[in-house]
Design a protein around this motif. Structure first.
Motif: not given
Length: 262
Positions: A19, A189, A214
């Motif tokens: 991520t 994000w 995101v």
């Protein structure tokens, strides 16, 4: 218990890589400075404008290693407001929950800080490929020589990437320099902290994985590169001012790498 804890921490690291993977400086671009111009042109060149003679870097002579690569940039002041506005419905929904306040929303890794260990994979005349792993870094980059002093670099991380076209300006025993342009797309994000002790809680981890929050920052700019050999070691530094198009804000990315040859 220890095995369970190790598994849990490994999972956090893996999720962080998926991520938060940062786009760090590509060490493959140092091939721009791995060929040395001799003082005298090659006399066999009978053209009207003799070209300088270059001694190619020979991988059999030495093996290049990198100790550490580090990159950072200032906080993007507009980024948090941009993310909150983009995901306003989610923000309002979360605020209805107990103990969730506006201050609990933040941008993960706001200064885009990254540490990486570059791994040289392939080097030859006019081409180099390297990998990189670190916190939060997982990716690879490659550099190709297209013309005599022009190089193209593709720098990839998970869900992020960068394209660089640069011109070598200077290359001697004391310093190497290049100047290029770049376009970068980086995954970012919006994160919410689920309570005072939940920075690494399961609810926060699940919130990181939600694709609804995101987005990507797109940056274009110029990119000076400096290469300074010091004995068997070298410093590789990058200063990359740019304009983040979706945030309508200027920024600057800075990176430095220390390497050595054995």
């Amino acid at each position: 218990m220890e095995n369970a804890l190790s598994f849990f921490l490994s999972g956090i690291v893996f999720i962080q890589l998926l991520t938060a993977c940062s786009v760090t400086m590509p060490v493959s671009e140092t091939i721009m400075f791995q060929e040395t111009e001799r003082e005298q042109p090659d006399k066999s060149d009978t053209g009207l404008f003799p070209q300088p003679n270059y001694r190619k870097y020979n991988r059999s002579d030495s093996h290049r290693q990198s100790a550490l690569s580090f990159s950072i940039r200032p906080v993007l002041e507009n980024e948090l407001a941009y993310a909150k506005a983009r995901f306003s419905a989610y923000v309002q929904e979360k605020k209805q929950e107990p103990d969730i306040e506006d201050s609990d929303f933040r941008i993960a890794n706001p200064i885009n800080r990254a540490f990486a260990v570059p791994i040289y994979l392939i080097e030859s005349d006019g081409f180099a490929l390297s990998g990189k792993v670190g916190i939060p870094v997982l990716g690879m980059d490659m550099t190709v020589k297209t013309f005599r002093n022009t190089f193209v670099t593709l720098n990839l991380s998970i869900a992020s990437g960068e394209l660089i076209v640069q011109q070598r300006l200077l290359n001697n025993e004391k310093i190497g320099m290049s100047l290029g342009i770049y376009v970068r797309s980086q995954r970012r994000w919006l994160q919410v902290i689920e309570g005072p002790d939940e920075s690494f809680g399961l609810s926060t981890i699940f919130s990181l994985l939600s694709p609804a929050r995101v987005y990507s920052n797109t940056t274009i700019g110029i990119r000076p590169v400096f290469y300074i050999p010091v004995g068997n070691a070298y410093l590789h530094a990058v200063i990359a001012p740019g304009y983040v198009t979706n945030l309508e804000q200027f920024t600057v990315n800075v990176g430095i790498s220390l390497g050595f040859e054995i």
